[in-house]
Design a protein around this motif. Structure first.
Motif, PDB file in Angstrom:
ATOM      1  N   TYR A  65       0.846  -1.183   0.000  1.00 42.34           N
ATOM      2  CA  TYR A  65       0.000   0.000   0.000  1.00 42.34           C
ATOM      3  C   TYR A  65       0.893   1.248   0.000  1.00 42.34           C
ATOM      4  CZ  TYR A  65      -4.319  -2.568   1.122  1.00 42.34           C
ATOM      5  OH  TYR A  65      -5.413  -3.399   1.084  1.00 42.34           O
ATOM      6  N   PRO A  66       0.539   2.260  -0.795  1.00 40.48           N
ATOM      7  CA  PRO A  66       1.342   3.487  -0.840  1.00 40.48           C
ATOM      8  C   PRO A  66       1.120   4.321   0.419  1.00 40.48           C
ATOM      9  CG  PRO A  66      -0.591   3.725  -2.237  1.00 40.48           C
ATOM     10  CD  PRO A  66      -0.590   2.297  -1.743  1.00 40.48           C
ATOM     11  N   ASP A  67       1.687   3.864   1.511  1.00 38.50           N
ATOM     12  CA  ASP A  67       1.438   4.456   2.821  1.00 38.50           C
ATOM     13  C   ASP A  67       2.693   4.371   3.680  1.00 38.50           C
ATOM     14  OD1 ASP A  67       0.159   5.507   5.061  1.00 38.50           O
ATOM     15  OD2 ASP A  67      -0.723   3.587   5.641  1.00 38.50           O
ATOM     16  N   PRO A  68       3.744   5.125   3.302  1.00 35.31           N
ATOM     17  CA  PRO A  68       5.004   5.042   4.042  1.00 35.31           C
ATOM     18  C   PRO A  68       4.895   5.475   5.504  1.00 35.31           C
ATOM     19  CG  PRO A  68       5.043   6.870   2.478  1.00 35.31           C
ATOM     20  CD  PRO A  68       3.840   6.040   2.148  1.00 35.31           C
ATOM     21  N   GLU A  69       3.936   6.336   5.802  1.00 33.82           N
ATOM     22  CA  GLU A  69       3.784   6.800   7.189  1.00 33.82           C
ATOM     23  C   GLU A  69       3.461   5.653   8.130  1.00 33.82           C
ATOM     24  OE1 GLU A  69       1.018   9.985   7.568  1.00 33.82           O
ATOM     25  OE2 GLU A  69       2.188  11.370   6.349  1.00 33.82           O
ATOM     26  N   ASN A  70       2.738   4.674   7.635  1.00 33.00           N
ATOM     27  CA  ASN A  70       2.379   3.505   8.438  1.00 33.00           C
ATOM     28  C   ASN A  70       3.107   2.244   7.993  1.00 33.00           C
ATOM     29  OD1 ASN A  70       0.266   4.703  10.201  1.00 33.00           O
ATOM     30  ND2 ASN A  70      -0.747   5.081   8.243  1.00 33.00           N
ATOM     31  N   PHE A  71       4.145   2.431   7.161  1.00 31.54           N
ATOM     32  CA  PHE A  71       4.978   1.325   6.677  1.00 31.54           C
ATOM     33  C   PHE A  71       4.138   0.241   5.997  1.00 31.54           C
ATOM     34  CE2 PHE A  71       8.062  -2.254   7.207  1.00 31.54           C
ATOM     35  CZ  PHE A  71       9.136  -1.647   6.586  1.00 31.54           C
ATOM     36  N   GLY A  72       3.015   0.652   5.401  1.00 38.95           N
ATOM     37  CA  GLY A  72       2.176  -0.301   4.667  1.00 38.95           C
ATOM     38  C   GLY A  72       1.526  -1.347   5.539  1.00 38.95           C
ATOM     39  N   ARG A  73       1.445  -1.098   6.839  1.00 37.20           N
ATOM     40  CA  ARG A  73       0.900  -2.102   7.751  1.00 37.20           C
ATOM     41  C   ARG A  73      -0.572  -1.881   8.081  1.00 37.20           C
ATOM     42  NH1 ARG A  73       6.273  -2.725  11.593  1.00 37.20           N
ATOM     43  NH2 ARG A  73       7.270  -4.338  10.314  1.00 37.20           N
ATOM     44  N   ASN A  74      -1.159  -0.842   7.499  1.00 38.51           N
ATOM     45  CA  ASN A  74      -2.588  -0.587   7.691  1.00 38.51           C
ATOM     46  C   ASN A  74      -3.311  -0.736   6.359  1.00 38.51           C
ATOM     47  OD1 ASN A  74      -1.973   0.065  10.321  1.00 38.51           O
ATOM     48  ND2 ASN A  74      -2.141   2.268  10.041  1.00 38.51           N
ATOM     49  N   SER A  75      -4.491  -1.326   6.388  1.00 32.13           N
ATOM     50  CA  SER A  75      -5.293  -1.436   5.166  1.00 32.13           C
ATOM     51  C   SER A  75      -5.704  -0.045   4.710  1.00 32.13           C
ATOM     52  CB  SER A  75      -6.540  -2.282   5.431  1.00 32.13           C
ATOM     53  OG  SER A  75      -6.184  -3.582   5.828  1.00 32.13           O
ATOM     54  N   MET A  76      -5.680   0.171   3.407  1.00 31.69           N
ATOM     55  CA  MET A  76      -6.069   1.473   2.865  1.00 31.69           C
ATOM     56  C   MET A  76      -7.418   1.370   2.145  1.00 31.69           C
ATOM     57  SD  MET A  76      -2.595   3.220   1.326  1.00 31.69           S
ATOM     58  CE  MET A  76      -3.418   4.810   1.094  1.00 31.69           C
ATOM     59  N   LYS A  77      -8.271   2.319   2.403  1.00 24.78           N
ATOM     60  CA  LYS A  77      -9.580   2.346   1.747  1.00 24.78           C
ATOM     61  C   LYS A  77      -9.478   3.172   0.466  1.00 24.78           C
ATOM     62  CE  LYS A  77     -12.194   1.691   6.017  1.00 24.78           C
ATOM     63  NZ  LYS A  77     -13.232   2.238   6.921  1.00 24.78           N
ATOM     64  N   ILE A  78      -8.884   2.551  -0.553  1.00 20.11           N
ATOM     65  CA  ILE A  78      -8.778   3.183  -1.862  1.00 20.11           C
ATOM     66  C   ILE A  78      -9.360   2.222  -2.885  1.00 20.11           C
ATOM     67  CG2 ILE A  78      -6.767   4.591  -1.278  1.00 20.11           C
ATOM     68  CD1 ILE A  78      -4.992   2.505  -2.580  1.00 20.11           C
ATOM     69  N   SER A  79      -9.721   2.755  -4.040  1.00 21.98           N
ATOM     70  CA  SER A  79     -10.307   1.902  -5.076  1.00 21.98           C
ATOM     71  C   SER A  79      -9.246   0.945  -5.605  1.00 21.98           C
ATOM     72  CB  SER A  79     -10.839   2.761  -6.222  1.00 21.98           C
ATOM     73  OG  SER A  79      -9.764   3.334  -6.951  1.00 21.98           O
ATOM     74  N   PHE A  80      -9.706  -0.152  -6.211  1.00 22.92           N
ATOM     75  CA  PHE A  80      -8.731  -1.098  -6.758  1.00 22.92           C
ATOM     76  C   PHE A  80      -7.952  -0.449  -7.896  1.00 22.92           C
ATOM     77  CE2 PHE A  80      -7.187  -4.395  -9.599  1.00 22.92           C
ATOM     78  CZ  PHE A  80      -6.456  -5.159  -8.698  1.00 22.92           C
TER      79      PHE A  80
END
Length: 248
Positions: A65-80
């Motif tokens: 997941y493009p989420d460096p703040e959480n190191f990709g460890r949280n699910s992201m609610k984005i479209s496929f």
């Protein structure tokens, strides 16, 4: 006998961060390089690829997941579509850098929450496997042994490597125990080495519910971000070698 040991690397922010990664490389056969989603950047990707090349490792992309703040460890609610676009960009970026130094990528392994989300959602697993097979048909996919990604890969006739974990507790179902549960992640070197040997030799291991479970695997994951990762890697390598098992 041979066993494949993979490790997630390149998750720092500078080339110097990759020095610790390089110390693990003599004890593994495959690495999954972070490619800018949950971690990593152009500098770390290049350094990781160069180090992997020196150590003759198989190299793959480790998108998340493009989420460096959480190191990709949280699910992201984005479209496929948004997710797919990011994953393609991540893998393509690593592929371009690899091509410049004459390294060919061999596989894709999802990171963190994305890895877990795919294993809990047949729909997501199918869409990911279909996307990877469409955009990167030459790359195999690594995922949880007996999980949803494996089922999707079988359905779509994609090359798949079944992954086992030497430092994680398993449920009777074959799925991993949540990291939130006590004793779900092993820190005992003795226990980690024992499970690595059991997986490598296809022997039954003890589940979280104290039952017996056999998990056929093609590759075993060594987590490179644990504090004693080099000690673990070296001990596992030496224990496997002592049993006549080559890490290759």
């Amino acid at each position: 006998m041979k066993v494949d040991i993979n490790c997630d690397l390149g998750e720092g922010s500078t080339a110097s961060d990759c020095i610790a990664d390089a110390q693990l490389m003599p004890y593994i056969s495959r690495c999954n390089i972070a490619c800018g989603g949950h971690a990593g950047n152009l500098e770390t990707m290049k350094a990781s690829l160069e180090n992997a090349k020196k150590n003759h490792l198989q190299v793959g992309a480790h998108p998340g997941y493009p989420d460096p703040e959480n190191f990709g460890r949280n699910s992201m609610k984005i479209s496929f579509n948004q997710l797919e676009s990011s994953l393609i960009d991540q893998i393509s970026q690593l592929e371009k850098i690899a091509s410049k130094i004459s390294v060919s990528l061999s596989h894709i392994k999802c990171h963190g929450a994305l890895y877990n989300d795919a294993e809990s959602s047949p729909e997501l697993a199918n869409r990911l496997v279909k996307s990877f097979n469409t955009h990167f048909p030459g790359l195999s996919i690594i995922g949880l042994a007996n999980g949803e990604m494996e089922k999707a890969a079988q359905h779509l006739d994609c090359e798949f490597l079944r992954e086992g974990f030497m430092d994680r507790a398993y449920l009777d179902s074959g799925y991993l125990v949540s990291r939130k549960a006590p004793n779900s992640v092993y820190h005992s070197l003795e226990l980690i080495v024992k499970q690595a040997l059991q997986l490598a030799q296809n022997q039954p291991l003890q589940t979280y519910q104290n039952n017996s479970l056999r998990i056929p695997v093609d590759t075993i994951c060594l987590h490179g971000d644990t504090p004693n990762a080099k000690t673990v890697a070296k001990q596992v390598f030496e224990s496997l070698t002592a049993q006549g098992i080559d890490v290759a």
